[in-house]
Design a protein around this motif. Structure first.
Motif, PDB file in Angstrom:
ATOM      1  N   ILE A   1       2.668   6.170  -5.699  1.00 57.75           N
ATOM      2  CA  ILE A   1       2.314   6.363  -7.112  1.00 57.75           C
ATOM      3  C   ILE A   1       1.243   7.434  -7.255  1.00 57.75           C
ATOM      4  N   VAL A   2       0.266   7.410  -6.352  1.00 57.75           N
ATOM      5  CA  VAL A   2      -0.783   8.428  -6.374  1.00 57.75           C
ATOM      6  C   VAL A   2      -0.193   9.819  -6.156  1.00 57.75           C
ATOM      7  N   ASP A   3       0.824   9.913  -5.288  1.00 58.26           N
ATOM      8  CA  ASP A   3       1.469  11.198  -5.008  1.00 58.26           C
ATOM      9  C   ASP A   3       2.427  11.628  -6.108  1.00 58.26           C
TER      10      ASP A   3
ATOM     11  N   ALA B   1       5.255   9.878  -7.188  1.00 63.12           N
ATOM     12  CA  ALA B   1       6.649   9.475  -7.015  1.00 63.12           C
ATOM     13  C   ALA B   1       7.056   8.521  -8.138  1.00 63.12           C
ATOM     14  N   ASN B   2       8.216   8.787  -8.755  1.00 63.66           N
ATOM     15  CA  ASN B   2       8.692   7.876  -9.796  1.00 63.66           C
ATOM     16  C   ASN B   2       9.344   6.648  -9.164  1.00 63.66           C
ATOM     17  N   ARG B   3       9.857   5.766 -10.007  1.00 63.75           N
ATOM     18  CA  ARG B   3      10.407   4.497  -9.505  1.00 63.75           C
ATOM     19  C   ARG B   3      11.602   4.710  -8.588  1.00 63.75           C
ATOM     20  N   TRP B   4      12.491   5.635  -8.946  1.00 69.85           N
ATOM     21  CA  TRP B   4      13.678   5.867  -8.124  1.00 69.85           C
ATOM     22  C   TRP B   4      13.314   6.396  -6.747  1.00 69.85           C
ATOM     23  N   ARG B   5      12.336   7.278  -6.693  1.00 71.80           N
ATOM     24  CA  ARG B   5      11.920   7.815  -5.394  1.00 71.80           C
ATOM     25  C   ARG B   5      11.229   6.753  -4.549  1.00 71.80           C
ATOM     26  N   ARG B   6      10.503   5.842  -5.186  1.00 69.69           N
ATOM     27  CA  ARG B   6       9.861   4.755  -4.436  1.00 69.69           C
ATOM     28  C   ARG B   6      10.919   3.834  -3.838  1.00 69.69           C
ATOM     29  N   ILE B   7      11.981   3.569  -4.615  1.00 72.99           N
ATOM     30  CA  ILE B   7      13.061   2.732  -4.095  1.00 72.99           C
ATOM     31  C   ILE B   7      13.759   3.417  -2.925  1.00 72.99           C
TER      32      ILE B   7
ATOM     33  N   GLU C   1       0.820  -1.207   0.000  1.00 78.92           N
ATOM     34  CA  GLU C   1       0.000   0.000   0.000  1.00 78.92           C
ATOM     35  C   GLU C   1       0.860   1.266   0.000  1.00 78.92           C
ATOM     36  N   LEU C   2       2.068   1.151   0.535  1.00 74.52           N
ATOM     37  CA  LEU C   2       2.966   2.299   0.521  1.00 74.52           C
ATOM     38  C   LEU C   2       3.346   2.676  -0.904  1.00 74.52           C
TER      39      LEU C   2
END
Length: 320
Positions: free
Chosen positions: A216-218, A220-226, A210-211
């Motif tokens: 993704i809704v906010d 954030a791209n893939r690098w920021r999610r990592i 869920e995080l």
């Protein structure tokens, strides 16, 4: 019929006889579990703890003919020799340098592999790559060093390609002192990185999905999610494994180093594990070799305790 309330039963004193009967009943009910763990317990007692009694020869001028009881007691004389002997100091420098190279270069590789595999959406490809990278773990160091020798010797595959394709003269990779440590680190990465990836993939499986959805809704791209979700989610696992690795900072692994050593790289490649073998087995200096091994164990214990306290100071769980 009169019953006894829980409060009244709690006030009844428990005698030593009743405590023993209670413990005996619990042991009997769990007898199969204790029987199951008995072989492992005996293994550690016989092969790990009982041999520790032999560490007493580090404080003696041990002679096999006189035995433990009659050998002369010399106290910390052998430990003083560790730092008085220039050869031991060089061996210690080699050991620490190689260990920190492995921590700095080889330790992050399983983390990177786990992150890349975690981002792979094709499950078939993910399982294939995971199987391929951890299969080398099951090879012995004899096989691994044998493969490296076949590829890098003067008439090996790599020199054959360099000579016939690029016209370069054969390079003696295995006889170059400056290449010894990089080769050791690369061998460790190839053999163990895939196996270490399994631990981090298991840790990544526990991160709340869920995080990622919220990120993704906010936007954030893939690098920021990592960076903000994945890495913090496995931070405690990284810290624990790093603490355990620091405990073996003076333990480079005897088999790999011993098989890679030759007279050309002896000066830069001789580490504590091989030095103990040369002194204790080949030169029969059992007391000094035991003192070096005991010193290595004490340093590992101190590093584990210090790293664990430091981890707790920064809010991590640690290993105990």
């Amino acid at each position: 019929m009169r019953t006894v309330s829980n409060e009244t039963a709690a006030q009844v004193p428990v005698t030593s006889g009743s405590k023993w009967n209670l413990i005996r009943r619990k042991l009997w009910r769990s007898r199969m579990m204790y029987l199951f763990v008995l072989p492992g317990t005996l293994y550690f007692l016989i092969y790990k703890y009982v041999p520790l009694l032999g560490s007493v020869i580090a404080f003696q001028e041990y002679s096999p003919f006189q035995g433990f009881l009659h050998s002369d007691w010399v106290g910390f004389a052998h430990f003083r020799k560790i730092f008085d002997n220039p050869e031991v100091v060089q061996v210690l420098i080699n050991t620490i340098t190689l260990s920190f190279l492995q921590i700095a270069v080889a330790f992050p590789v399983p983390i990177l592999l786990a992150l890349m595999l975690n981002e792979t959406r094709n499950e078939w490809f993910k399982r294939l790559i995971q199987s391929l990278v951890y299969l080398p773990h099951f090879l012995s160091w004899v096989v691994v060093v044998g493969l490296v020798t076949i590829f890098l010797r003067s008439d090996g595959v790599v020199n054959g390609l360099l000579e016939h394709v690029f016209g370069i003269e054969p390079i003696l990779f295995l006889q170059q002192p400056y290449l010894f440590k990089p080769l050791i680190v690369l061998e460790v990465i190839w053999k163990e990185a895939g196996w270490g990836t399994i631990v981090f993939l298991a840790a990544l499986a526990g991160v709340n999905p869920e995080l990622y959805e919220a990120a993704i809704v906010d936007g954030a791209n893939r690098w920021r999610r990592i960076w903000h979700i994945t890495l913090p989610g496995i931070r405690s696992t990284i810290v624990i494994l790093l603490i355990l690795r620091l405990g073996t900072v003076l333990d480079n692994g005897f088999e790999q180093i011993f098989l890679m050593l030759n007279p050309y790289v002896q000066e830069v490649g001789n580490v504590l594990d091989t030095y103990v073998y040369y002194k204790g087995i080949l030169q029969s200096d059992f007391s000094f070799a035991t003192a070096v091994g005991l010193f290595k164990s004490v340093v590992g214990l101190v590093l584990v305790v210090a790293a664990n306290k430091l981890a707790k100071k920064f809010g991590e769980e640690g290993i105990y």
